[in-house]
Design a protein around this motif. Sequence first.
Motif, mmCIF file in Angstrom:
data_model
loop_
_atom_site.group_PDB
_atom_site.id
_atom_site.type_symbol
_atom_site.label_atom_id
_atom_site.label_comp_id
_atom_site.label_asym_id
_atom_site.label_seq_id
_atom_site.Cartn_x
_atom_site.Cartn_y
_atom_site.Cartn_z
ATOM 1 N N ASN A 214 57.171 40.937 40.040
ATOM 2 C CA ASN A 214 57.314 40.946 41.493
ATOM 3 C C ASN A 214 58.784 41.172 41.862
ATOM 4 N N GLU A 215 58.965 41.438 43.151
ATOM 5 C CA GLU A 215 60.300 41.804 43.641
ATOM 6 C C GLU A 215 61.314 40.688 43.390
ATOM 7 N N GLU A 216 60.829 39.453 43.560
ATOM 8 C CA GLU A 216 61.731 38.311 43.430
ATOM 9 C C GLU A 216 62.324 38.230 42.014
ATOM 10 N N ALA A 217 61.463 38.502 41.018
ATOM 11 C CA ALA A 217 61.942 38.402 39.632
ATOM 12 C C ALA A 217 62.905 39.532 39.287
ATOM 13 N N ALA A 218 62.872 40.603 40.073
ATOM 14 C CA ALA A 218 63.651 41.797 39.720
ATOM 15 C C ALA A 218 64.935 41.935 40.521
ATOM 16 N N ARG A 219 65.204 41.006 41.442
ATOM 17 C CA ARG A 219 66.440 41.159 42.216
ATOM 18 C C ARG A 219 67.362 39.967 41.992
ATOM 19 N N ASP A 220 68.585 40.141 42.501
ATOM 20 C CA ASP A 220 69.588 39.053 42.449
ATOM 21 C C ASP A 220 70.005 38.676 41.040
ATOM 22 N N TRP A 221 69.942 39.618 40.119
ATOM 23 C CA TRP A 221 70.516 39.363 38.804
ATOM 24 C C TRP A 221 72.026 39.582 38.876
ATOM 25 N N SER A 222 72.741 38.991 37.967
ATOM 26 C CA SER A 222 74.187 39.231 37.926
ATOM 27 C C SER A 222 74.629 39.333 36.468
ATOM 28 N N LEU A 223 75.831 39.845 36.310
ATOM 29 C CA LEU A 223 76.388 40.037 34.965
ATOM 30 C C LEU A 223 77.546 39.070 34.748
ATOM 31 N N HIS A 224 77.625 38.525 33.549
ATOM 32 C CA HIS A 224 78.796 37.714 33.191
ATOM 33 C C HIS A 224 79.676 38.543 32.257
ATOM 34 N N ILE A 225 80.879 38.867 32.725
ATOM 35 C CA ILE A 225 81.795 39.709 31.957
ATOM 36 C C ILE A 225 83.111 38.953 31.784
ATOM 37 N N PRO A 226 83.358 38.374 30.624
ATOM 38 C CA PRO A 226 84.572 37.560 30.463
ATOM 39 C C PRO A 226 85.866 38.376 30.538
#
Length: 259
Positions: A214-226
């Motif tokens: 669903n849309e909720e699971a596929a949005r608002d991800w982010s990346l951690h880049i040290p």
Amino acid sequence: MTTRFSCTGCGKCCTDHHVPLTLPEARRWALGGGQVIVLVEAFLRDGEGPSSLRLPADQQEHARRRSLPVLCGQAPAFVSITFAAFNQGRCRNLMADNRCAIYEERPLVCRIYPMEINPHIPLRPEAKECPTEAWDTGLPLIHGGRLVDTELASLIEASRQADRDQIAAKGLICSALGIRTAALKGDGFTTYLPRMDAFLFAMDQVERKGSVLNEEAARDWSLHIPDPELAQRLAQTGAMLEALLSNDCVFISLRRAAA
Ligand code: SF4
Ligand code: SF4
């Protein structure tokens, strides 16, 4: 050229190795009292990102098929999620004599080692835990660039297929657990150790509702880049970056491991 192999039973591959699990295996592992670790990595769509970490075209296809299409802020990305047996030190099933206590029911990946699951990674004996004598004896494993054992080839294909078939369900389980931050593929992994009761509850919910993304699971991800320089370059692609990780998340650097 022929590569020979015969397992010596040294137990090294069962020590300090997080063993990737299929969904039914992860459920069994958690129900049996084991801890599952979640490892997350992502790559940006259309090959954006630093060239040093960009996947070659043929590898992108393999990686995409086992990944979840998501949005990291404005940047379309693909997230790969691995559920694995958390093996710090000896595996909980490794007995004192180095035999596996669940040998008949051991996970698929345990049956495949030392072969690689990724078709783009050739088997390099020197990169494996097996002692030299394991490669000196035994039946031919690879002959003329092909796997001799057709049963082993089927297990590898089954593992690849499970990766593809189960990624949507894994995305939904991560969404339910609040797992939303990935490392950049090639840079490292973000890792999570969810409580196993919450993990099993999320699995049950997803199984009940069906694993249609669903849309909720596929949005608002982010990346951690040290690396600040890399983070700055990625921010220009519109990717959402997570400067600080939550308490339940740890970054494992592949660069340090490779150094
Ligand atoms: S489940 Fe068995 S084969 Fe797999 S890592 Fe543990 S001890 Fe080794
Ligand atoms: S490290 Fe290699 S030789 Fe040792 S138990 Fe594992 S597969 Fe067998």
